[in-house]
Motif scaffolding. Structure first.
Motif, mmCIF file in Angstrom:
data_model
loop_
_atom_site.group_PDB
_atom_site.id
_atom_site.type_symbol
_atom_site.label_atom_id
_atom_site.label_comp_id
_atom_site.label_asym_id
_atom_site.label_seq_id
_atom_site.Cartn_x
_atom_site.Cartn_y
_atom_site.Cartn_z
ATOM 1 N N LEU A 1 1.987 55.666 50.450
ATOM 2 C CA LEU A 1 2.814 56.490 51.335
ATOM 3 C C LEU A 1 4.110 56.833 50.610
ATOM 4 O O LEU A 1 4.828 55.944 50.166
ATOM 5 C CB LEU A 1 3.137 55.744 52.629
ATOM 6 N N SER A 2 4.384 58.121 50.473
ATOM 7 C CA SER A 2 5.658 58.519 49.870
ATOM 8 C C SER A 2 6.713 58.608 50.974
ATOM 9 O O SER A 2 6.394 58.791 52.144
ATOM 10 C CB SER A 2 5.521 59.855 49.137
ATOM 11 N N THR A 3 7.967 58.465 50.581
ATOM 12 C CA THR A 3 9.052 58.433 51.571
ATOM 13 C C THR A 3 10.042 59.575 51.320
ATOM 14 O O THR A 3 9.927 60.329 50.361
ATOM 15 C CB THR A 3 9.829 57.099 51.505
ATOM 16 N N CYS B 1 18.904 59.063 45.623
ATOM 17 C CA CYS B 1 19.328 58.718 46.986
ATOM 18 C C CYS B 1 19.681 57.229 47.073
ATOM 19 O O CYS B 1 19.137 56.400 46.342
ATOM 20 C CB CYS B 1 18.206 59.027 47.975
ATOM 21 N N ASN B 2 20.568 56.914 48.000
ATOM 22 C CA ASN B 2 20.996 55.522 48.174
ATOM 23 C C ASN B 2 19.826 54.581 48.466
ATOM 24 O O ASN B 2 19.890 53.387 48.160
ATOM 25 C CB ASN B 2 22.008 55.421 49.325
ATOM 26 N N ASP B 3 18.756 55.121 49.063
ATOM 27 C CA ASP B 3 17.626 54.278 49.481
ATOM 28 C C ASP B 3 16.973 53.537 48.316
ATOM 29 O O ASP B 3 16.284 52.534 48.532
ATOM 30 C CB ASP B 3 16.559 55.137 50.175
ATOM 31 N N LEU C 1 11.342 51.110 45.400
ATOM 32 C CA LEU C 1 10.704 52.369 45.819
ATOM 33 C C LEU C 1 10.278 53.235 44.629
ATOM 34 O O LEU C 1 10.086 54.434 44.772
ATOM 35 C CB LEU C 1 11.658 53.174 46.716
ATOM 36 N N GLY C 2 10.142 52.624 43.445
ATOM 37 C CA GLY C 2 9.641 53.381 42.299
ATOM 38 C C GLY C 2 10.663 54.326 41.706
ATOM 39 O O GLY C 2 10.356 55.489 41.408
ATOM 40 N N SER C 3 11.890 53.843 41.492
ATOM 41 C CA SER C 3 12.974 54.717 41.023
ATOM 42 C C SER C 3 12.711 55.286 39.630
ATOM 43 O O SER C 3 12.995 56.463 39.372
ATOM 44 C CB SER C 3 14.319 53.982 41.046
ATOM 45 N N SER D 1 16.658 72.842 40.300
ATOM 46 C CA SER D 1 16.916 71.553 40.945
ATOM 47 C C SER D 1 15.640 71.082 41.604
ATOM 48 O O SER D 1 15.087 71.775 42.442
ATOM 49 C CB SER D 1 18.016 71.699 42.003
ATOM 50 N N VAL D 2 15.188 69.922 41.192
ATOM 51 C CA VAL D 2 13.917 69.427 41.693
ATOM 52 C C VAL D 2 14.123 68.087 42.349
ATOM 53 O O VAL D 2 14.815 67.226 41.832
ATOM 54 C CB VAL D 2 12.915 69.297 40.523
ATOM 55 N N GLN D 3 13.543 67.925 43.541
ATOM 56 C CA GLN D 3 13.673 66.642 44.234
ATOM 57 C C GLN D 3 12.313 65.977 44.318
ATOM 58 O O GLN D 3 11.305 66.605 44.580
ATOM 59 C CB GLN D 3 14.292 66.817 45.616
ATOM 60 N N ILE D 4 12.336 64.679 44.050
ATOM 61 C CA ILE D 4 11.091 63.909 43.955
ATOM 62 C C ILE D 4 11.228 62.638 44.761
ATOM 63 O O ILE D 4 12.286 62.028 44.756
ATOM 64 C CB ILE D 4 10.835 63.486 42.494
ATOM 65 N N LYS D 5 10.101 62.201 45.420
ATOM 66 C CA LYS D 5 10.126 60.877 46.003
ATOM 67 C C LYS D 5 10.021 59.839 44.937
ATOM 68 O O LYS D 5 9.116 59.834 44.175
ATOM 69 C CB LYS D 5 8.973 60.731 46.935
#
Length: 483
Positions: free
Chosen positions: A17-19, A114-116, A166-168, A479-483
Protein backbone atom coordinates in the motif's frame (compact mmCIF):
# COMPACT_ATOMS: atom_id res chain seq x y z
CA UNK A 1 1.01 -5.21 4.34
CA UNK A 2 1.68 -8.84 3.34
CA UNK A 3 4.67 -10.66 1.85
CA UNK A 4 7.30 -9.92 4.49
CA UNK A 5 10.38 -12.12 3.77
CA UNK A 6 8.48 -14.20 1.16
CA UNK A 7 8.58 -11.32 -1.32
CA UNK A 8 12.37 -11.74 -1.60
CA UNK A 9 11.85 -14.94 -3.61
CA UNK A 10 9.89 -15.39 -6.82
CA UNK A 11 7.05 -16.23 -7.35
CA UNK A 12 5.83 -15.11 -3.89
CA UNK A 13 3.61 -12.03 -3.98
CA UNK A 14 3.16 -9.16 -1.54
CA UNK A 15 0.44 -6.53 -1.11
CA UNK A 16 2.01 -3.07 -1.01
CA UNK A 17 0.00 0.00 0.00
CA UNK A 18 1.47 3.35 -1.01
CA UNK A 19 0.75 6.39 1.14
CA UNK A 20 0.36 10.15 0.72
CA UNK A 21 3.86 10.72 2.15
CA UNK A 22 5.81 12.05 -0.82
CA UNK A 23 9.29 12.99 -1.96
CA UNK A 24 9.65 15.84 -4.43
CA UNK A 25 12.45 16.47 -6.92
CA UNK A 26 12.58 19.80 -8.75
CA UNK A 27 14.90 20.05 -11.77
CA UNK A 28 15.81 23.18 -13.72
CA UNK A 29 18.90 24.57 -15.51
CA UNK A 30 21.60 26.43 -13.56
CA UNK A 31 22.47 28.75 -16.49
CA UNK A 32 19.99 30.45 -18.84
CA UNK A 33 22.11 29.83 -21.91
CA UNK A 34 25.37 28.28 -23.07
CA UNK A 35 27.86 30.17 -25.21
CA UNK A 36 28.72 28.43 -28.53
CA UNK A 37 32.42 28.21 -27.59
CA UNK A 38 31.45 26.12 -24.53
CA UNK A 39 29.70 23.37 -26.54
CA UNK A 40 32.80 21.18 -26.59
CA UNK A 41 33.08 21.14 -22.79
CA UNK A 42 33.33 17.64 -21.32
CA UNK A 43 31.97 18.63 -17.89
CA UNK A 44 28.83 20.23 -16.56
CA UNK A 45 27.71 21.46 -13.15
CA UNK A 46 25.19 19.67 -10.95
CA UNK A 47 23.83 21.61 -7.97
CA UNK A 48 22.09 19.53 -5.33
CA UNK A 49 20.01 21.38 -2.74
CA UNK A 50 18.38 19.88 0.35
CA UNK A 51 16.64 22.76 2.17
CA UNK A 52 15.64 20.49 5.07
CA UNK A 53 19.29 19.67 5.74
CA UNK A 54 20.44 23.24 4.99
CA UNK A 55 22.78 21.77 2.41
CA UNK A 56 23.72 22.99 -1.07
CA UNK A 57 26.51 21.20 -2.93
CA UNK A 58 28.05 21.60 -6.39
CA UNK A 59 29.29 18.55 -8.29
CA UNK A 60 30.85 17.95 -11.69
CA UNK A 61 29.25 15.53 -14.16
CA UNK A 62 31.53 14.10 -16.83
CA UNK A 63 29.67 14.24 -20.16
CA UNK A 64 32.14 11.73 -21.60
CA UNK A 65 31.91 9.01 -18.94
CA UNK A 66 28.57 10.19 -17.40
CA UNK A 67 30.06 10.00 -13.92
CA UNK A 68 29.15 12.34 -11.06
CA UNK A 69 32.30 13.11 -9.09
CA UNK A 70 32.64 13.25 -5.28
CA UNK A 71 28.95 12.74 -4.53
CA UNK A 72 28.14 12.24 -0.84
CA UNK A 73 24.81 10.55 -1.56
CA UNK A 74 25.09 7.33 -3.56
CA UNK A 75 21.33 7.19 -4.23
CA UNK A 76 21.37 10.63 -5.88
CA UNK A 77 24.66 9.84 -7.63
CA UNK A 78 23.33 6.75 -9.41
CA UNK A 79 19.94 8.36 -10.05
CA UNK A 80 21.65 11.23 -11.93
CA UNK A 81 24.16 9.04 -13.77
CA UNK A 82 21.64 6.43 -14.90
CA UNK A 83 18.94 8.95 -15.90
CA UNK A 84 21.42 10.88 -18.08
CA UNK A 85 22.78 7.60 -19.51
CA UNK A 86 19.20 6.54 -20.34
CA UNK A 87 18.76 9.75 -22.33
CA UNK A 88 21.92 9.08 -24.35
CA UNK A 89 20.88 5.43 -24.84
CA UNK A 90 17.43 6.43 -26.14
CA UNK A 91 18.30 9.36 -28.44
CA UNK A 92 19.55 9.49 -32.04
CA UNK A 93 22.51 11.75 -32.98
CA UNK A 94 20.37 14.87 -33.54
CA UNK A 95 18.67 14.49 -30.17
CA UNK A 96 22.01 13.76 -28.49
CA UNK A 97 23.30 17.10 -29.75
CA UNK A 98 20.32 18.91 -28.20
CA UNK A 99 20.73 16.85 -25.01
CA UNK A 100 24.41 17.85 -24.78
CA UNK A 101 23.50 21.56 -25.06
CA UNK A 102 20.77 21.19 -22.43
CA UNK A 103 23.17 19.44 -20.03
CA UNK A 104 25.77 22.19 -20.50
CA UNK A 105 23.29 24.56 -18.84
CA UNK A 106 23.82 22.48 -15.71
CA UNK A 107 21.35 20.59 -13.54
CA UNK A 108 19.84 22.34 -10.52
CA UNK A 109 18.16 19.64 -8.41
CA UNK A 110 16.18 20.37 -5.24
CA UNK A 111 14.97 17.46 -3.09
CA UNK A 112 12.22 17.68 -0.46
CA UNK A 113 10.73 14.93 1.71
CA UNK A 114 7.42 15.12 3.58
CA UNK A 115 7.66 15.12 7.37
CA UNK A 116 5.98 11.68 7.45
CA UNK A 117 9.26 10.02 6.43
CA UNK A 118 10.89 11.14 9.70
CA UNK A 119 10.07 10.66 13.36
CA UNK A 120 9.33 13.83 15.30
CA UNK A 121 7.93 12.24 18.47
CA UNK A 122 10.93 13.42 20.54
CA UNK A 123 10.28 17.03 19.47
CA UNK A 124 6.56 16.66 20.24
CA UNK A 125 7.26 15.25 23.70
CA UNK A 126 9.87 17.98 24.36
CA UNK A 127 7.22 20.61 23.60
CA UNK A 128 4.83 18.94 26.06
CA UNK A 129 2.32 18.10 23.35
CA UNK A 130 0.22 14.91 23.32
CA UNK A 131 1.22 12.04 21.02
CA UNK A 132 -1.49 12.70 18.43
CA UNK A 133 -1.69 13.40 14.70
CA UNK A 134 -2.87 16.93 15.61
CA UNK A 135 0.50 17.56 17.28
CA UNK A 136 2.31 16.31 14.16
CA UNK A 137 0.22 18.72 12.09
CA UNK A 138 1.64 21.70 14.03
CA UNK A 139 5.08 21.11 12.46
CA UNK A 140 6.09 23.25 9.50
CA UNK A 141 5.87 21.35 6.19
CA UNK A 142 9.31 20.02 5.15
CA UNK A 143 10.65 20.67 8.64
CA UNK A 144 14.42 20.95 9.01
CA UNK A 145 16.38 17.80 9.82
CA UNK A 146 19.13 18.55 12.34
CA UNK A 147 22.39 16.62 12.62
CA UNK A 148 24.31 15.27 15.56
CA UNK A 149 26.86 17.71 16.93
CA UNK A 150 30.46 16.97 16.00
CA UNK A 151 29.46 15.04 12.88
CA UNK A 152 28.09 17.85 10.75
CA UNK A 153 31.25 18.05 8.63
CA UNK A 154 31.63 14.30 8.29
CA UNK A 155 30.63 12.36 5.23
CA UNK A 156 28.58 9.82 7.17
CA UNK A 157 26.75 12.18 9.53
CA UNK A 158 23.43 10.80 10.70
CA UNK A 159 20.25 12.81 11.24
CA UNK A 160 19.04 13.11 14.80
CA UNK A 161 15.58 12.48 13.41
CA UNK A 162 14.95 8.77 13.00
CA UNK A 163 13.14 7.47 9.93
CA UNK A 164 9.64 6.02 10.13
CA UNK A 165 10.28 3.17 7.68
CA UNK A 166 8.23 4.44 4.72
CA UNK A 167 10.93 3.72 2.13
CA UNK A 168 12.54 7.17 1.97
CA UNK A 169 15.61 6.11 -0.06
CA UNK A 170 13.41 4.41 -2.69
CA UNK A 171 11.05 7.39 -2.85
CA UNK A 172 13.90 9.90 -3.14
CA UNK A 173 15.72 7.87 -5.82
CA UNK A 174 12.52 7.48 -7.84
CA UNK A 175 11.69 11.19 -7.54
CA UNK A 176 15.12 12.26 -8.85
CA UNK A 177 15.07 9.70 -11.68
CA UNK A 178 11.52 10.61 -12.75
CA UNK A 179 12.18 14.37 -12.63
CA UNK A 180 15.39 14.05 -14.68
CA UNK A 181 13.91 11.69 -17.29
CA UNK A 182 10.99 14.08 -17.73
CA UNK A 183 13.23 17.18 -17.87
CA UNK A 184 15.60 15.57 -20.40
CA UNK A 185 12.70 14.48 -22.63
CA UNK A 186 13.11 10.71 -22.22
CA UNK A 187 9.58 10.36 -20.85
CA UNK A 188 6.49 12.57 -20.68
CA UNK A 189 4.96 12.13 -17.23
CA UNK A 190 2.03 14.40 -18.07
CA UNK A 191 0.68 11.63 -20.32
CA UNK A 192 0.94 8.92 -17.59
CA UNK A 193 1.62 6.27 -20.23
CA UNK A 194 2.61 2.87 -18.83
CA UNK A 195 5.58 2.70 -21.20
CA UNK A 196 6.99 5.93 -19.72
CA UNK A 197 6.41 4.71 -16.16
CA UNK A 198 8.15 1.45 -17.09
CA UNK A 199 11.30 3.39 -18.09
CA UNK A 200 11.19 5.33 -14.78
CA UNK A 201 10.79 2.03 -12.93
CA UNK A 202 13.73 0.29 -14.63
CA UNK A 203 16.14 3.21 -14.10
CA UNK A 204 15.03 3.90 -10.50
CA UNK A 205 15.10 0.22 -9.59
CA UNK A 206 18.62 -0.22 -11.01
CA UNK A 207 19.96 2.98 -9.39
CA UNK A 208 18.50 2.01 -6.01
CA UNK A 209 19.94 -1.54 -6.12
CA UNK A 210 23.44 -0.38 -7.11
CA UNK A 211 23.41 2.46 -4.55
CA UNK A 212 22.50 0.18 -1.65
CA UNK A 213 24.96 -2.49 -2.78
CA UNK A 214 22.44 -5.32 -2.97
CA UNK A 215 19.48 -6.43 -5.05
CA UNK A 216 16.45 -6.29 -2.77
CA UNK A 217 12.89 -7.26 -3.71
CA UNK A 218 12.25 -3.82 -5.21
CA UNK A 219 8.70 -3.50 -3.87
CA UNK A 220 9.43 -0.04 -2.46
CA UNK A 221 10.60 1.41 -5.79
CA UNK A 222 7.75 -0.29 -7.65
CA UNK A 223 5.16 1.26 -5.32
CA UNK A 224 6.88 4.66 -5.63
CA UNK A 225 6.41 4.47 -9.42
CA UNK A 226 3.05 2.75 -9.79
CA UNK A 227 1.30 3.13 -6.39
CA UNK A 228 -0.53 0.44 -4.40
CA UNK A 229 -0.25 -3.00 -5.96
CA UNK A 230 0.16 -6.74 -5.70
CA UNK A 231 3.85 -7.26 -6.44
CA UNK A 232 6.09 -10.16 -7.47
CA UNK A 233 9.80 -9.31 -7.63
CA UNK A 234 12.05 -9.25 -10.73
CA UNK A 235 14.82 -11.79 -11.32
CA UNK A 236 18.06 -10.26 -9.96
CA UNK A 237 19.99 -10.99 -13.19
CA UNK A 238 18.07 -8.28 -15.10
CA UNK A 239 20.46 -5.69 -13.63
CA UNK A 240 23.60 -7.81 -14.06
CA UNK A 241 25.00 -5.45 -16.73
CA UNK A 242 24.85 -2.55 -14.23
CA UNK A 243 26.57 -4.69 -11.59
CA UNK A 244 29.34 -5.45 -14.11
CA UNK A 245 29.70 -1.79 -15.18
CA UNK A 246 33.10 -1.52 -13.54
CA UNK A 247 34.54 -3.65 -16.33
CA UNK A 248 34.92 -0.58 -18.54
CA UNK A 249 31.82 -0.74 -20.73
CA UNK A 250 30.44 2.77 -21.50
CA UNK A 251 27.59 3.66 -19.13
CA UNK A 252 25.33 4.53 -22.06
CA UNK A 253 25.63 0.91 -23.29
CA UNK A 254 25.22 -0.51 -19.79
CA UNK A 255 21.94 1.33 -19.22
CA UNK A 256 20.84 0.51 -22.76
CA UNK A 257 21.29 -3.19 -21.90
CA UNK A 258 19.35 -2.77 -18.62
CA UNK A 259 16.46 -1.12 -20.49
CA UNK A 260 16.37 -4.02 -22.97
CA UNK A 261 16.53 -6.69 -20.23
CA UNK A 262 13.59 -8.99 -19.65
CA UNK A 263 12.06 -7.32 -16.59
CA UNK A 264 9.86 -10.12 -15.29
CA UNK A 265 8.35 -8.50 -12.19
CA UNK A 266 4.58 -8.73 -11.89
CA UNK A 267 2.25 -6.05 -10.62
CA UNK A 268 -1.50 -5.98 -10.37
CA UNK A 269 -3.49 -2.91 -9.30
CA UNK A 270 -4.63 -3.11 -5.72
CA UNK A 271 -6.11 -0.75 -3.16
CA UNK A 272 -8.06 -1.08 0.05
CA UNK A 273 -11.82 -1.58 -0.37
CA UNK A 274 -14.03 1.52 0.15
CA UNK A 275 -14.78 2.88 3.63
CA UNK A 276 -11.57 1.44 5.05
CA UNK A 277 -8.81 3.57 6.57
CA UNK A 278 -5.13 2.65 6.85
CA UNK A 279 -3.48 3.82 10.08
CA UNK A 280 0.24 3.67 10.83
CA UNK A 281 1.50 3.90 14.39
CA UNK A 282 4.95 4.65 15.76
CA UNK A 283 5.47 2.82 19.09
CA UNK A 284 8.72 4.64 19.87
CA UNK A 285 10.42 1.47 21.09
CA UNK A 286 13.48 1.72 18.86
CA UNK A 287 14.11 0.62 15.28
CA UNK A 288 15.05 -2.74 13.77
CA UNK A 289 17.67 -3.63 11.17
CA UNK A 290 15.87 -5.24 8.21
CA UNK A 291 19.09 -6.66 6.58
CA UNK A 292 20.17 -8.45 9.79
CA UNK A 293 16.66 -9.86 10.31
CA UNK A 294 16.54 -11.10 6.71
CA UNK A 295 19.98 -12.68 7.22
CA UNK A 296 18.72 -14.54 10.31
CA UNK A 297 15.69 -15.90 8.42
CA UNK A 298 17.89 -17.10 5.54
CA UNK A 299 20.21 -18.82 8.03
CA UNK A 300 17.20 -20.61 9.57
CA UNK A 301 16.01 -21.69 6.10
CA UNK A 302 19.38 -23.36 5.48
CA UNK A 303 19.53 -25.05 8.88
CA UNK A 304 15.91 -26.27 8.89
CA UNK A 305 14.83 -26.53 5.23
CA UNK A 306 11.77 -28.75 5.78
CA UNK A 307 10.31 -26.84 8.73
CA UNK A 308 10.98 -23.45 7.12
CA UNK A 309 9.34 -24.56 3.85
CA UNK A 310 6.21 -25.68 5.73
CA UNK A 311 5.99 -22.33 7.55
CA UNK A 312 6.56 -20.36 4.34
CA UNK A 313 3.89 -22.36 2.50
CA UNK A 314 1.31 -21.71 5.24
CA UNK A 315 2.28 -18.03 5.39
CA UNK A 316 1.95 -17.73 1.61
CA UNK A 317 -1.52 -19.33 1.75
CA UNK A 318 -2.61 -16.90 4.49
CA UNK A 319 -1.30 -13.94 2.44
CA UNK A 320 -3.32 -15.15 -0.57
CA UNK A 321 -6.42 -15.62 1.59
CA UNK A 322 -6.23 -12.02 2.83
CA UNK A 323 -5.79 -10.73 -0.72
CA UNK A 324 -8.79 -12.81 -1.89
CA UNK A 325 -11.07 -11.50 0.88
CA UNK A 326 -10.09 -7.85 0.30
CA UNK A 327 -10.65 -8.21 -3.45
CA UNK A 328 -14.03 -9.83 -2.73
CA UNK A 329 -14.99 -6.86 -0.51
CA UNK A 330 -14.12 -4.42 -3.32
CA UNK A 331 -16.30 -6.50 -5.67
CA UNK A 332 -19.22 -6.59 -3.20
CA UNK A 333 -18.99 -2.80 -2.78
CA UNK A 334 -19.24 -2.41 -6.55
CA UNK A 335 -22.18 -4.79 -6.92
CA UNK A 336 -24.36 -3.53 -4.06
CA UNK A 337 -23.09 -0.26 -2.62
CA UNK A 338 -25.98 0.39 -0.23
CA UNK A 339 -25.73 -3.05 1.40
CA UNK A 340 -21.93 -2.75 1.65
CA UNK A 341 -22.06 0.78 3.11
CA UNK A 342 -24.69 -0.23 5.66
CA UNK A 343 -22.64 -3.18 6.91
CA UNK A 344 -19.42 -1.16 7.11
CA UNK A 345 -21.08 1.63 9.10
CA UNK A 346 -22.75 -0.87 11.47
CA UNK A 347 -19.63 -2.99 12.01
CA UNK A 348 -17.53 0.13 12.66
CA UNK A 349 -19.36 0.51 15.99
CA UNK A 350 -18.90 -3.07 17.22
CA UNK A 351 -16.15 -5.56 18.00
CA UNK A 352 -15.71 -8.36 15.45
CA UNK A 353 -17.63 -10.99 17.46
CA UNK A 354 -20.75 -8.81 17.11
CA UNK A 355 -20.46 -8.29 13.35
CA UNK A 356 -22.58 -11.26 12.23
CA UNK A 357 -25.51 -9.79 14.17
CA UNK A 358 -25.35 -6.72 11.91
CA UNK A 359 -26.33 -8.69 8.80
CA UNK A 360 -30.01 -9.66 8.37
CA UNK A 361 -30.05 -10.09 4.58
CA UNK A 362 -27.98 -12.39 2.34
CA UNK A 363 -26.17 -9.40 0.77
CA UNK A 364 -25.24 -8.10 4.25
CA UNK A 365 -24.11 -11.51 5.52
CA UNK A 366 -21.84 -11.93 2.47
CA UNK A 367 -20.01 -8.69 3.34
CA UNK A 368 -19.68 -9.65 7.03
CA UNK A 369 -18.29 -13.10 6.15
CA UNK A 370 -15.69 -11.51 3.87
CA UNK A 371 -14.69 -9.12 6.69
CA UNK A 372 -14.32 -12.03 9.13
CA UNK A 373 -12.41 -14.02 6.50
CA UNK A 374 -9.95 -11.14 6.15
CA UNK A 375 -9.50 -11.00 9.94
CA UNK A 376 -8.87 -14.75 10.17
CA UNK A 377 -6.30 -14.53 7.36
CA UNK A 378 -4.48 -11.70 9.17
CA UNK A 379 -4.43 -13.67 12.42
CA UNK A 380 -2.90 -16.57 10.47
CA UNK A 381 -0.27 -14.27 8.93
CA UNK A 382 0.68 -12.96 12.36
CA UNK A 383 0.88 -16.47 13.80
CA UNK A 384 3.21 -17.74 11.04
CA UNK A 385 5.37 -14.62 11.24
CA UNK A 386 5.71 -15.18 15.00
CA UNK A 387 6.64 -18.84 14.39
CA UNK A 388 9.27 -17.77 11.87
CA UNK A 389 10.68 -15.15 14.25
CA UNK A 390 10.96 -17.61 17.13
CA UNK A 391 12.64 -20.23 14.92
CA UNK A 392 15.10 -17.69 13.48
CA UNK A 393 15.77 -16.08 16.88
CA UNK A 394 14.59 -12.59 15.86
CA UNK A 395 11.71 -10.38 17.07
CA UNK A 396 9.50 -10.27 13.93
CA UNK A 397 6.48 -9.61 16.16
CA UNK A 398 7.99 -8.75 19.57
CA UNK A 399 5.89 -9.36 22.70
CA UNK A 400 5.31 -5.61 23.16
CA UNK A 401 3.93 -5.40 19.61
CA UNK A 402 1.81 -8.53 20.11
CA UNK A 403 0.08 -7.00 23.15
CA UNK A 404 -0.55 -3.76 21.26
CA UNK A 405 -1.84 -5.55 18.14
CA UNK A 406 -4.12 -7.87 20.13
CA UNK A 407 -5.61 -4.89 21.97
CA UNK A 408 -6.00 -3.06 18.65
CA UNK A 409 -7.80 -5.96 16.93
CA UNK A 410 -10.17 -6.28 19.90
CA UNK A 411 -11.43 -2.73 19.45
CA UNK A 412 -14.68 -1.67 17.79
CA UNK A 413 -14.45 -1.30 14.02
CA UNK A 414 -10.89 -2.64 13.63
CA UNK A 415 -10.51 -5.10 10.76
CA UNK A 416 -6.75 -5.78 10.74
CA UNK A 417 -3.60 -4.98 12.67
CA UNK A 418 -0.02 -6.13 12.14
CA UNK A 419 3.63 -5.26 11.75
CA UNK A 420 4.50 -4.14 8.20
CA UNK A 421 7.35 -5.49 6.08
CA UNK A 422 10.06 -7.36 7.98
CA UNK A 423 8.42 -6.56 11.33
CA UNK A 424 10.35 -5.61 14.45
CA UNK A 425 9.91 -2.53 16.61
CA UNK A 426 9.64 0.11 13.85
CA UNK A 427 5.91 0.48 13.30
CA UNK A 428 2.44 -1.07 13.46
CA UNK A 429 -0.47 -0.73 11.07
CA UNK A 430 -4.22 -1.10 11.37
CA UNK A 431 -7.13 -1.03 8.95
CA UNK A 432 -10.37 0.34 10.39
CA UNK A 433 -13.95 0.45 9.13
CA UNK A 434 -16.08 3.57 8.65
CA UNK A 435 -15.31 6.22 11.27
CA UNK A 436 -13.62 3.90 13.78
CA UNK A 437 -10.13 5.36 13.27
CA UNK A 438 -10.61 8.36 15.60
CA UNK A 439 -11.22 6.15 18.64
CA UNK A 440 -8.22 3.94 17.80
CA UNK A 441 -5.96 7.00 17.53
CA UNK A 442 -6.92 8.00 21.10
CA UNK A 443 -6.32 4.49 22.44
CA UNK A 444 -2.95 4.29 20.69
CA UNK A 445 -1.97 7.64 22.22
CA UNK A 446 -2.81 6.31 25.71
CA UNK A 447 -0.46 3.35 24.95
CA UNK A 448 2.34 5.76 23.97
CA UNK A 449 1.85 5.02 20.27
CA UNK A 450 1.88 8.01 17.93
CA UNK A 451 -0.61 7.63 15.07
CA UNK A 452 0.96 9.13 11.96
CA UNK A 453 -0.79 11.50 9.56
CA UNK A 454 -0.29 9.26 6.52
CA UNK A 455 -3.15 7.53 4.75
CA UNK A 456 -3.27 5.19 1.79
CA UNK A 457 -2.93 6.95 -1.56
CA UNK A 458 -2.97 4.35 -4.35
CA UNK A 459 -1.32 6.66 -6.91
CA UNK A 460 2.36 6.58 -7.80
CA UNK A 461 4.62 9.09 -9.54
CA UNK A 462 2.97 12.32 -10.71
CA UNK A 463 4.06 15.52 -12.40
CA UNK A 464 3.39 18.74 -10.50
CA UNK A 465 3.04 22.23 -11.92
CA UNK A 466 4.18 24.05 -8.77
CA UNK A 467 6.82 24.07 -6.06
CA UNK A 468 5.32 22.18 -3.08
CA UNK A 469 6.67 24.81 -0.67
CA UNK A 470 4.82 27.69 -2.30
CA UNK A 471 2.26 26.06 -4.61
CA UNK A 472 3.01 28.93 -7.00
CA UNK A 473 3.17 28.02 -10.69
CA UNK A 474 6.76 27.86 -11.90
CA UNK A 475 8.05 27.66 -15.42
CA UNK A 476 10.65 25.35 -16.98
CA UNK A 477 10.61 23.14 -13.91
CA UNK A 478 10.08 19.41 -13.77
CA UNK A 479 8.72 18.77 -10.28
CA UNK A 480 7.91 15.18 -9.52
CA UNK A 481 6.30 13.82 -6.39
CA UNK A 482 6.71 10.22 -5.33
CA UNK A 483 5.46 8.07 -2.48
Amino acid sequence: MTGGYLILERPNAGIVLSTNARFYAIVKPIHDEVKPDNWAWAWTDVKLTSPQMSRETMYKLSLKHLMLHDSRNSFVQYAVQYAVAAAYANFDENKKDSLHKLLLKGLDITILGCNDFYSYRNQIEARGLPLTPESLATLQPFASITFNAGESNGENCKPEVAKTGLGSSAAMTTAVVAALLNYLGVVSLSSSKDTDLDVVHVIAQTAHCIAQGKVGSGFDVSSAVYGSQRYVRFSPQVISSAQDAAEGKPLEEVIGDVLKSNWDHERTKFSLPPLMTLLLGEPGSGGSSTPSMVGAVKKWQKSEPQKSLETWTKLSEANSALETQLNLLSKLAEENWEAYKGVMNSCSMYRSEEWLKQGNEPSHIEVVRALLGARDAMLGIRSYMQTMGEAAGIPIEPESQTQLLDATMNMEGVLLAGVPGAGGFDAVFAVTLGDASSKLIKVWSSHNVLAMLVREDPHGVSLESSDPRTKEITSAISSVQIK
